[in-house]
Scaffold this motif. Sequence first.
Motif, mmCIF file in Angstrom:
data_model
loop_
_atom_site.group_PDB
_atom_site.id
_atom_site.type_symbol
_atom_site.label_atom_id
_atom_site.label_comp_id
_atom_site.label_asym_id
_atom_site.label_seq_id
_atom_site.Cartn_x
_atom_site.Cartn_y
_atom_site.Cartn_z
ATOM 1 N N ALA A 59 0.838 -1.198 0.000
ATOM 2 C CA ALA A 59 0.000 0.000 0.000
ATOM 3 C C ALA A 59 0.875 1.251 0.000
ATOM 4 C CB ALA A 59 -0.943 -0.014 1.200
ATOM 5 N N TYR A 60 1.935 1.231 0.785
ATOM 6 C CA TYR A 60 2.877 2.351 0.808
ATOM 7 C C TYR A 60 3.491 2.548 -0.581
ATOM 8 C CZ TYR A 60 7.008 5.127 1.601
ATOM 9 O OH TYR A 60 7.967 6.097 1.498
ATOM 10 N N VAL A 61 3.916 1.460 -1.208
ATOM 11 C CA VAL A 61 4.529 1.531 -2.533
ATOM 12 C C VAL A 61 3.558 2.150 -3.531
ATOM 13 C CG1 VAL A 61 5.352 0.118 -4.479
ATOM 14 C CG2 VAL A 61 6.144 -0.371 -2.156
ATOM 15 N N LEU A 62 2.304 1.755 -3.468
ATOM 16 C CA LEU A 62 1.308 2.270 -4.399
ATOM 17 C C LEU A 62 0.914 3.719 -4.102
ATOM 18 C CD1 LEU A 62 -0.920 -0.914 -4.661
ATOM 19 C CD2 LEU A 62 0.647 -0.010 -6.398
ATOM 20 N N ARG A 63 0.974 4.116 -2.857
ATOM 21 C CA ARG A 63 0.623 5.489 -2.483
ATOM 22 C C ARG A 63 1.765 6.483 -2.688
ATOM 23 N NH1 ARG A 63 -2.355 3.235 2.467
ATOM 24 N NH2 ARG A 63 -4.507 3.273 1.735
ATOM 25 N N HIS A 64 2.978 5.994 -2.757
ATOM 26 C CA HIS A 64 4.156 6.863 -2.867
ATOM 27 C C HIS A 64 5.069 6.425 -4.019
ATOM 28 C CE1 HIS A 64 3.116 8.601 1.040
ATOM 29 N NE2 HIS A 64 2.811 7.363 1.395
ATOM 30 N N PRO A 65 4.530 6.351 -5.234
ATOM 31 C CA PRO A 65 5.341 5.814 -6.341
ATOM 32 C C PRO A 65 6.590 6.638 -6.647
ATOM 33 C CG PRO A 65 3.317 6.797 -7.168
ATOM 34 C CD PRO A 65 3.203 6.764 -5.677
ATOM 35 N N ALA A 66 6.505 7.954 -6.564
ATOM 36 C CA ALA A 66 7.686 8.774 -6.889
ATOM 37 C C ALA A 66 8.798 8.552 -5.874
ATOM 38 C CB ALA A 66 7.301 10.249 -6.947
ATOM 39 N N GLU A 67 8.460 8.514 -4.595
ATOM 40 C CA GLU A 67 9.461 8.290 -3.552
ATOM 41 C C GLU A 67 10.096 6.910 -3.690
ATOM 42 O OE1 GLU A 67 7.681 8.977 0.292
ATOM 43 O OE2 GLU A 67 6.671 10.753 -0.491
ATOM 44 N N VAL A 68 9.266 5.928 -3.991
ATOM 45 C CA VAL A 68 9.773 4.558 -4.135
ATOM 46 C C VAL A 68 10.697 4.464 -5.340
ATOM 47 C CG1 VAL A 68 9.110 2.159 -4.605
ATOM 48 C CG2 VAL A 68 7.850 3.493 -2.893
ATOM 49 N N GLU A 69 10.346 5.131 -6.445
ATOM 50 C CA GLU A 69 11.207 5.099 -7.630
ATOM 51 C C GLU A 69 12.555 5.747 -7.359
ATOM 52 O OE1 GLU A 69 11.049 3.428 -10.457
ATOM 53 O OE2 GLU A 69 9.218 2.571 -9.621
ATOM 54 N N VAL A 70 12.558 6.850 -6.624
ATOM 55 C CA VAL A 70 13.828 7.499 -6.263
ATOM 56 C C VAL A 70 14.669 6.541 -5.427
ATOM 57 C CG1 VAL A 70 14.839 9.351 -4.871
ATOM 58 C CG2 VAL A 70 12.965 9.855 -6.443
ATOM 59 N N TYR A 71 14.047 5.882 -4.467
ATOM 60 C CA TYR A 71 14.758 4.916 -3.627
ATOM 61 C C TYR A 71 15.311 3.769 -4.475
ATOM 62 C CZ TYR A 71 15.503 1.017 -0.455
ATOM 63 O OH TYR A 71 16.057 -0.053 0.202
ATOM 64 N N LEU A 72 14.485 3.215 -5.359
ATOM 65 C CA LEU A 72 14.922 2.085 -6.187
ATOM 66 C C LEU A 72 16.072 2.484 -7.109
ATOM 67 C CD1 LEU A 72 11.486 0.475 -7.120
ATOM 68 C CD2 LEU A 72 13.146 -0.333 -5.425
ATOM 69 N N GLU A 73 16.011 3.685 -7.658
ATOM 70 C CA GLU A 73 17.094 4.147 -8.524
ATOM 71 C C GLU A 73 18.386 4.302 -7.721
ATOM 72 O OE1 GLU A 73 19.461 5.116 -11.557
ATOM 73 O OE2 GLU A 73 17.435 4.304 -11.724
ATOM 74 N N ARG A 74 18.272 4.855 -6.524
ATOM 75 C CA ARG A 74 19.446 5.001 -5.661
ATOM 76 C C ARG A 74 20.040 3.634 -5.334
ATOM 77 N NH1 ARG A 74 20.300 5.066 -0.041
ATOM 78 N NH2 ARG A 74 18.078 4.809 0.279
ATOM 79 N N GLN A 75 19.186 2.664 -5.030
ATOM 80 C CA GLN A 75 19.666 1.320 -4.727
ATOM 81 C C GLN A 75 20.330 0.695 -5.954
ATOM 82 O OE1 GLN A 75 19.672 1.764 -1.508
ATOM 83 N NE2 GLN A 75 19.136 -0.357 -1.165
ATOM 84 N N GLY A 76 19.771 0.953 -7.134
ATOM 85 C CA GLY A 76 20.370 0.435 -8.360
ATOM 86 C C GLY A 76 21.751 1.013 -8.598
ATOM 87 N N VAL A 77 21.898 2.313 -8.361
ATOM 88 C CA VAL A 77 23.202 2.968 -8.510
ATOM 89 C C VAL A 77 24.190 2.375 -7.520
ATOM 90 C CG1 VAL A 77 24.437 5.156 -8.170
ATOM 91 C CG2 VAL A 77 22.299 5.113 -9.474
ATOM 92 N N ALA A 79 24.136 -0.567 -6.173
ATOM 93 C CA ALA A 79 24.452 -1.945 -6.566
ATOM 94 C C ALA A 79 25.458 -1.959 -7.707
ATOM 95 C CB ALA A 79 23.184 -2.690 -6.959
ATOM 96 N N ARG A 80 25.261 -1.075 -8.692
ATOM 97 C CA ARG A 80 26.205 -1.015 -9.812
ATOM 98 C C ARG A 80 27.582 -0.556 -9.348
ATOM 99 N NH1 ARG A 80 21.374 0.581 -12.053
ATOM 100 N NH2 ARG A 80 21.796 2.813 -11.844
ATOM 101 N N GLU A 81 27.623 0.399 -8.429
ATOM 102 C CA GLU A 81 28.909 0.855 -7.895
ATOM 103 C C GLU A 81 29.619 -0.258 -7.136
ATOM 104 O OE1 GLU A 81 27.825 4.274 -5.572
ATOM 105 O OE2 GLU A 81 27.797 5.602 -7.315
ATOM 106 N N ALA A 82 28.865 -1.018 -6.357
ATOM 107 C CA ALA A 82 29.460 -2.137 -5.616
ATOM 108 C C ALA A 82 29.978 -3.194 -6.580
ATOM 109 C CB ALA A 82 28.438 -2.734 -4.659
ATOM 110 N N GLU A 83 29.244 -3.437 -7.647
ATOM 111 C CA GLU A 83 29.672 -4.408 -8.658
ATOM 112 C C GLU A 83 30.977 -3.964 -9.304
ATOM 113 O OE1 GLU A 83 29.894 -7.554 -11.359
ATOM 114 O OE2 GLU A 83 28.602 -7.355 -9.616
ATOM 115 N N GLU A 84 31.054 -2.703 -9.647
ATOM 116 C CA GLU A 84 32.282 -2.184 -10.251
ATOM 117 C C GLU A 84 33.456 -2.262 -9.278
ATOM 118 O OE1 GLU A 84 33.181 -1.198 -13.355
ATOM 119 O OE2 GLU A 84 31.230 -2.031 -13.888
ATOM 120 N N LYS A 85 33.199 -1.945 -8.035
ATOM 121 C CA LYS A 85 34.254 -1.961 -7.029
ATOM 122 C C LYS A 85 34.799 -3.375 -6.822
ATOM 123 C CE LYS A 85 34.434 0.679 -3.173
ATOM 124 N NZ LYS A 85 33.955 1.194 -1.889
ATOM 125 N N THR A 86 33.931 -4.362 -6.804
ATOM 126 C CA THR A 86 34.374 -5.738 -6.558
ATOM 127 C C THR A 86 34.910 -6.412 -7.806
ATOM 128 O OG1 THR A 86 32.158 -6.655 -6.913
ATOM 129 C CG2 THR A 86 32.758 -6.052 -4.656
#
Length: 103
Positions: A59-77, A79-86
Amino acid sequence: MILTERVPLAQNEAGDLYVEGSRVFLEDLVDLYRQGYSPEEMALAYPSLALADLYAVLAYVLRHPAEVEVYLERQGVRAREAEEKTRGYRSTPLRERLEGRSG
């Protein structure tokens, strides 16, 4: 009567959101939801989670799609940085095998 429902999400020191009392991250649940999993199916995949908590988080995800997308994009970045580092720490044969599978 005014009712408010608290979302059972917590944040660790690194800024990751997870379901309280578990090790299940928000991005994992969003991924399953986007794949078409129902909350009941998610509860089967993560038996440590209460079905009511899954519904509250979704319900939170559906009520706050913009905030969740910002969070998911940050997590994706992150994850990619950690992948590059390792990547540099892997042995060359292992790196070649892994990159050959993903490419």
